[in-house]
Design a protein around this motif. Structure first.
Motif, short mmCIF file in Angstrom:
data_model
loop_
_atom_site.label_atom_id
_atom_site.label_comp_id
_atom_site.label_asym_id
_atom_site.label_seq_id
_atom_site.Cartn_x
_atom_site.Cartn_y
_atom_site.Cartn_z
N UNK A 108 -22.93 -4.10 23.69
CA UNK A 108 -21.56 -4.05 23.19
C UNK A 108 -20.69 -3.10 24.01
N UNK A 109 -21.18 -2.60 25.11
CA UNK A 109 -20.40 -1.66 25.92
C UNK A 109 -19.16 -2.37 26.47
N UNK A 110 -17.98 -1.81 26.15
CA UNK A 110 -16.73 -2.51 26.46
C UNK A 110 -16.60 -2.83 27.95
N UNK A 111 -16.87 -1.85 28.80
CA UNK A 111 -16.67 -2.09 30.24
C UNK A 111 -17.65 -3.15 30.78
N UNK A 112 -18.86 -3.12 30.30
CA UNK A 112 -19.86 -4.07 30.80
C UNK A 112 -19.49 -5.49 30.36
N UNK A 113 -19.06 -5.57 29.11
CA UNK A 113 -18.66 -6.87 28.57
C UNK A 113 -17.43 -7.41 29.32
N UNK A 114 -16.47 -6.55 29.59
CA UNK A 114 -15.28 -6.99 30.31
C UNK A 114 -15.61 -7.37 31.75
N UNK A 115 -16.53 -6.63 32.36
CA UNK A 115 -16.94 -6.97 33.74
C UNK A 115 -17.57 -8.36 33.75
N UNK A 116 -18.39 -8.65 32.74
CA UNK A 116 -19.00 -9.99 32.64
C UNK A 116 -17.91 -11.06 32.51
N UNK A 359 -22.73 3.95 21.28
CA UNK A 359 -22.29 2.71 21.90
C UNK A 359 -20.80 2.83 22.21
N UNK A 360 -20.45 2.67 23.48
CA UNK A 360 -19.07 2.91 23.90
C UNK A 360 -18.31 1.57 23.88
N UNK A 361 -17.80 1.24 22.70
CA UNK A 361 -17.20 -0.09 22.52
C UNK A 361 -15.70 -0.12 22.81
N UNK A 362 -15.16 1.05 23.18
CA UNK A 362 -13.76 1.07 23.65
C UNK A 362 -13.76 1.69 25.04
N UNK A 363 -12.74 1.37 25.80
CA UNK A 363 -12.63 1.91 27.16
C UNK A 363 -12.45 3.42 27.15
#
Ligand code: M6R
Length: 363
Positions: A108-116, A359-363
């Motif tokens: 659920x890590x925001x940056x990883x999800x956005x990178x995907x 869990x870092x779910x925001x940037x």
């Protein structure tokens, strides 16, 4: 439930032999990695892989850096690794045949999800997620997924998630390597199976590491050194120390010492060196003598092959001899324990360090 352990982090460190057994369970058969565990269509996709791009954050990123060494060595194809927050915001170039791999404990890590999501707009061959949470956003949005099976990790500082990611990354390396003529798969699989016992042996060093931790309590800085696959292990060790003990710790590839950090070395700067036997051991030992010559105190994690002059400026923890490719997994464990005991001595909140979220779910 912490059971008899004082903190979740210690419990999770001690779970690692069982976790490694669980990662391997059902994934290998007669000395070979089963491809279907990556999901349906995995084999066809792996057949076309010519390059790998890994994206992750924090500890998961450090696991990705270890994998780069493995993939380039054992598969022989290029592998790039980048932190997700950088990858997502820059113009990247996708080469044909590139497999995109995300690594995340939470999924659920925001940056990883956005990178995907960014990468899905480009022409990547496919998307594989290495994750500890089935049903997480990252897993749902990837073509293929393999779980790290570490069980819930409560401590903010990642421990068993890291070692389980490394084991899964080695399984991934092997399925790619067999397509490029690698013929030592059975040997590496046998070494993976031996990891469980080796991990137990390393955990038995606990009292020695606890003693070593006393040297760090009044320090404000620490330098971690490693080379090759052990460099990202040094980075991970430094991350653990700074996260939970609030001691400023930096990791350097040992060959970079002379290019700057050596200027920092004095009796107030403990230097942690991770030195398993590998082709770079001699070079690393030369780097360590440079540290000692400047009055630095060395905290060395090594095996029977290390040749260092004993002295008051050296604290040595001897690990069992381990196969070179397994060393990053094994050597990360004493560094977790070191950070843990330093934090306990300092009285910080080990499981819930200040300013950090699991869990870092925001940037
Ligand atoms: O859940 P993820 O693996 O995506 O999390 C990435 C990082 O936030 C995480 O590894 C963090 O660096 C840990 N607290 C390190 O111990």
């Amino acid at each position: 439930d912490k059971g008899l352990y004082r903190h979740y982090m210690l419990k999770e460190i001690y779970e690692q032999p069982d976790v490694i057994a669980r990662v391997l369970e059902g994934r290998i058969h007669q000395g070979h990695v089963l491809e279907q565990v990556f999901g349906s269509g995995a084999s066809e996709l792996f057949d076309q892989v010519k390059m790998v791009q890994i994206v992750a954050c924090g500890t998961s990123y450090n696991a990705g850096v270890v994998a780069r060494y493995w993939i380039e060595k054992l598969v022989g194809i290029p592998c790039m690794v980048e932190v997700a927050s950088e990858f997502r915001y820059r113009k990247t170039v996708c080469m044909p045949g590139t497999l995109f791999i995300t690594i995340s404990q939470s999924g659920e890590t925001a940056d990883t999800l956005s990178a995907l999501r960014e990468a899905k707009e480009q022409s990547y061959l496919g998307f594989l997620s290495i994750c500890n949470v089935a049903g997480s956003s990252l897993v749902r949005e990837s073509d293929l997924a393999i779980m790290t099976n570490a069980g819930p990790e409560i401590g903010v500082a990642s421990t068993k998630a890291f070692t389980s990611q490394l084991v899964v990354l080695m399984l991934t390396t092997l399925v790619l390597a067999r397509r490029y003529g690698f013929d030592d798969e059975q040997e590496i699989v046998a070494q993976l199976e031996q990891l469980i016992g080796l991990t137990e042996q390393v955990l038995a060093l606990d009292p020695q590491i606890q003693k070593m931790a006393e040297h760090f309590v009044d320090k404000h800085h620490a330098l971690f050194l490693g080379r090759g696959t052990i460099y990202p292990v040094a980075v991970e060790g430094a991350l653990k120390l700074k996260e939970i003990s609030y001691i400023h710790a930096e990791a350097y590839p040992a060959g970079e010492l002379k290019h700057g950090p050596l200027a920092l070395v004095d009796e107030d700067m403990p230097v942690v060196a991770i030195a398993p036997n590998n082709s770079l051991l001699e070079k690393l030992q030369a780097n360590l003598e440079e540290v000692r010559a400047r009055g630095g105190k060395l905290f060395l994690f090594a095996d029977s092959k290390a040749q260092v002059k004993p002295g008051n400026d050296l604290e040595l923890i001897t690990l069992p001899d381990v196969p070179t490719v397994m060393a990053p997994i094994i050597y990360s464990i004493p560094l977790q324990l070191l950070a843990y005991y330093v934090a306990c001595l300092k009285g910080t909140d080990v499981d819930q360090p200040r300013n950090l979220a699991k869990s870092v779910t925001v940037e």
